[in-house]
Design an enzyme around this catalytic site. Structure first.
Site, short mmCIF file in Angstrom:
data_model
loop_
_atom_site.label_atom_id
_atom_site.label_comp_id
_atom_site.label_asym_id
_atom_site.label_seq_id
_atom_site.Cartn_x
_atom_site.Cartn_y
_atom_site.Cartn_z
N HIS A 234 -25.86 6.71 37.25
CA HIS A 234 -24.84 7.33 36.38
C HIS A 234 -24.09 8.40 37.16
O HIS A 234 -24.66 9.07 38.02
CB HIS A 234 -25.51 7.94 35.14
CG HIS A 234 -24.52 8.34 34.09
ND1 HIS A 234 -23.81 9.52 34.17
CD2 HIS A 234 -24.09 7.71 32.96
CE1 HIS A 234 -23.00 9.60 33.12
NE2 HIS A 234 -23.15 8.52 32.37
N GLU B 171 -17.76 2.96 35.01
CA GLU B 171 -17.33 4.16 34.32
C GLU B 171 -16.43 4.97 35.23
O GLU B 171 -16.90 5.60 36.18
CB GLU B 171 -18.50 5.03 33.87
CG GLU B 171 -19.89 4.63 34.31
CD GLU B 171 -20.85 5.80 34.16
OE1 GLU B 171 -21.18 6.10 33.02
OE2 GLU B 171 -21.25 6.41 35.16
#
EC number: 5.3.1.1
Length: 248
Positions: free
Chosen positions: A95, A165
């Site tokens: 992430h 992302e």
């Protein structure tokens, strides 16, 4: 129709307590969800056990991070074996907050991916560029390098979901337009086709993360190469159910 099962992950990040998460879980359990969508909630490590006990069986559980070995002198870390022991079946790795706040590099993320998969845990593997990288025109270079570090460590792609992302759209309220997101997803799928195989390119789910809301989810879900979402802030609210049903 896409043969890929729509996948929606909620990343609770470092939020909530037993009271608020318990209320959220009750809302999710009673919500009407499209049965054709795979739903996963990413709880803080300390609440994995709590969440698994309360969540309906139809909702899978994910950890938000893990280390690259099974056990040992690694204070503060958790292993895939521990994650599995708490009833979670997924882990989020790479992430952008792990990369940019905690300094995790591509190599470490690749090692974590390899170990989690070897332990039978599914991996939501995150990639994405920062604003200065997009403005410099190197989005593809950055994203392909990150994907390569992950792909080099994957033998069985059936347990991997790629999450694109754009870092500039996380928690900023800026969302990539559906066209911008689709463009990167399409190029990612082409990269997988060239560097892994056509079969994997057709079957691997590439999901989008970056300020996804009830308002933006339907148009994004309509793009041919967007196979779901990794949702941050909105996954802590009832609108998460709207996002789960974006394909409905």
């Amino acid at each position: 129709m896409s043969p890929r099962k729509f996948f929606v992950g909620g990343n609770w990040k470092m939020n909530g307590d037993k009271k608020s998460l318990g209320e959220l879980i009750n809302t999710l359990n009673s919500g009407k969800m499209n049965a054709d969508t795979e739903v996963v909630c990413g709880a803080p490590a300390i609440y994995l056990d709590f969440a698994r006990q309360k969540l309906d069986a139809k909702i899978a559980l994910s950890a938000q991070n893990c280390y690259k070995v099974a056990k040992g002198a690694f204070t503060g870390e958790i292993s895939p074996a521990m994650i599995k022991d708490c009833g979670a079946t997924w882990v989020i790795l790479g992430h952008s907050e792990r990369r940019h706040v905690f300094g995790e590099c591509d190599e470490l993320i690749g090692q974590k991916v390899a170990h989690a998969l070897s332990e039978g845990i599914g991996v939501i593997a995150c990639i994405g560029e920062k604003l200065d990288q997009r403005e410099a025109g190197i989005t593809e270079k950055v994203v392909f390098e990150q994907t390569k570090a992950i792909a080099d460590n994957v033998k069985d792609w059936s347990k991997v979901v790629l999450a694109y992302e754009p870092v500039w759209a996380i928690g900023t309220g800026k969302t990539a337009t559906p066209e911008q997101a689709q463009e990167v997803h399409k190029k990612l799928r082409e990269w997988v086709k060239t560097n892994v195989s056509e079969g994997v390119a057709q079957s691997v789910r590439i999901i989008y993360g970056g300020s996804v809301t009830g308002g933006t989810c339907r148009e994004l879900a309509g793009q041919p190469d967007i196979d779901g979402f990794l949702v941050g802030g909105a996954s802590l609210k009832p609108e998460f159910i709207e996002i789960i049903n974006a394909k409905h």
